[in-house]
Design a protein around this motif. Structure first.
Motif, PDB file in Angstrom:
ATOM      1  N   UNK A   1       7.701 -30.300 -19.277  1.00  0.00           N
ATOM      2  CA  UNK A   1       7.220 -29.104 -18.609  1.00  0.00           C
ATOM      3  C   UNK A   1       6.588 -28.180 -19.634  1.00  0.00           C
ATOM      4  N   UNK A   2       5.535 -27.521 -19.261  1.00  0.00           N
ATOM      5  CA  UNK A   2       4.840 -26.617 -20.168  1.00  0.00           C
ATOM      6  C   UNK A   2       5.563 -25.278 -20.265  1.00  0.00           C
ATOM      7  N   UNK A   3       5.002 -24.395 -21.050  1.00  0.00           N
ATOM      8  CA  UNK A   3       5.586 -23.084 -21.283  1.00  0.00           C
ATOM      9  C   UNK A   3       4.586 -22.018 -20.869  1.00  0.00           C
ATOM     10  N   UNK A   4       5.060 -20.978 -20.200  1.00  0.00           N
ATOM     11  CA  UNK A   4       4.215 -19.849 -19.811  1.00  0.00           C
ATOM     12  C   UNK A   4       4.957 -18.562 -20.143  1.00  0.00           C
ATOM     13  N   UNK A   5       4.194 -17.566 -20.573  1.00  0.00           N
ATOM     14  CA  UNK A   5       4.794 -16.283 -20.940  1.00  0.00           C
ATOM     15  C   UNK A   5       3.828 -15.166 -20.560  1.00  0.00           C
ATOM     16  N   UNK A   6       4.380 -14.072 -20.060  1.00  0.00           N
ATOM     17  CA  UNK A   6       3.586 -12.869 -19.808  1.00  0.00           C
ATOM     18  C   UNK A   6       4.495 -11.664 -19.985  1.00  0.00           C
ATOM     19  N   UNK A   7       3.900 -10.558 -20.367  1.00  0.00           N
ATOM     20  CA  UNK A   7       4.708  -9.365 -20.636  1.00  0.00           C
ATOM     21  C   UNK A   7       4.011  -8.111 -20.144  1.00  0.00           C
ATOM     22  N   UNK A   8       4.814  -7.067 -19.992  1.00  0.00           N
ATOM     23  CA  UNK A   8       4.288  -5.737 -19.713  1.00  0.00           C
ATOM     24  C   UNK A   8       5.282  -4.716 -20.230  1.00  0.00           C
ATOM     25  N   UNK A   9       4.786  -3.526 -20.504  1.00  0.00           N
ATOM     26  CA  UNK A   9       5.616  -2.415 -20.966  1.00  0.00           C
ATOM     27  C   UNK A   9       5.364  -1.245 -20.033  1.00  0.00           C
ATOM     28  N   UNK A  10       6.463  -0.689 -19.512  1.00  0.00           N
ATOM     29  CA  UNK A  10       6.358   0.434 -18.580  1.00  0.00           C
ATOM     30  C   UNK A  10       7.220   1.586 -19.064  1.00  0.00           C
ATOM     31  N   UNK A  11       6.876   2.781 -18.613  1.00  0.00           N
ATOM     32  CA  UNK A  11       7.685   3.954 -18.900  1.00  0.00           C
ATOM     33  C   UNK A  11       8.942   3.914 -18.051  1.00  0.00           C
ATOM     34  N   UNK A  12      10.078   4.245 -18.672  1.00  0.00           N
ATOM     35  CA  UNK A  12      11.347   4.316 -17.957  1.00  0.00           C
ATOM     36  C   UNK A  12      11.566   5.737 -17.448  1.00  0.00           C
ATOM     37  N   UNK A  13      12.478   5.903 -16.520  1.00  0.00           N
ATOM     38  CA  UNK A  13      12.770   7.214 -15.937  1.00  0.00           C
ATOM     39  C   UNK A  13      13.265   8.206 -16.981  1.00  0.00           C
TER      40      UNK A  13
END
Length: 111
Positions: free
Chosen positions: A1-13
Motif C-alpha cells: 500500500x502506498x503512503x499519503x500525507x496532508x497537513x493544515x494549521x489552524x488557529x485554536x480558540x
C-alpha cells in the motif's frame, strides 16, 4: 500500500495553533522522510498541539517513531501530540518503546 500525507494549521480558540497531519497507508523508512518534511513545514507555525490522524495508517516502522521524537525536538517539549484512532499494532509498538507515555491516544481531538 502506498503512503499519503496532508497537513493544515489552524488557529485554536485559546489563541494558539493546532497542526493536523493526516497519515494514510504504510509509514516506512522511505515515507518517513515525507513525514519529517511535513513536520518541518508545520513546525514553522509553532503549534501548541500536533494532531496525527492515524485512522487510515496501517503500519508504522521505527523510522516513523523517530519522526515522532523529532517533532518534540523541532517544535518544543511543550508540544502536545495527539494520535487519533491509531491501529492496535501501532499502539503496541509505541507501548513497547515507551513512547506511548509521550503522546495522547484519542478517538477524537479534544480541542
Amino acid at each position: 500500500m502506498s503512503f499519503a500525507i496532508k497537513s493544515n494549521v489552524k488557529d485554536a480558540a485559546d489563541g494558539g495553533k493546532v497542526a493536523t497531519i493526516n497519515l494514510e497507508g504504510e509509514l516506512d523508512s522511505l515515507s518517513a522522510r515525507l513525514f519529517q518534511k511535513e513536520i518541518e513545514k508545520v513546525a514553522m507555525e509553532s503549534p501548541k498541539d500536533l494532531v496525527l490522524d492515524m485512522e487510515k495508517l496501517s503500519f508504522m516502522a521505527s523510522a516513523g517513531l523517530r519522526v515522532l521524537i523529532f517533532s518534540k525536538q523541532k517544535i518544543g517539549s511543550a508540544l502536545n501530540i495527539y494520535l487519533v484512532k491509531p491501529q492496535q499494532p501501532i499502539v503496541d509498538t509505541l507501548e513497547h518503546t515507551g513512547l506511548l507515555h509521550s503522546v495522547s491516544v484519542v478517538d477524537k481531538y479534544p480541542g
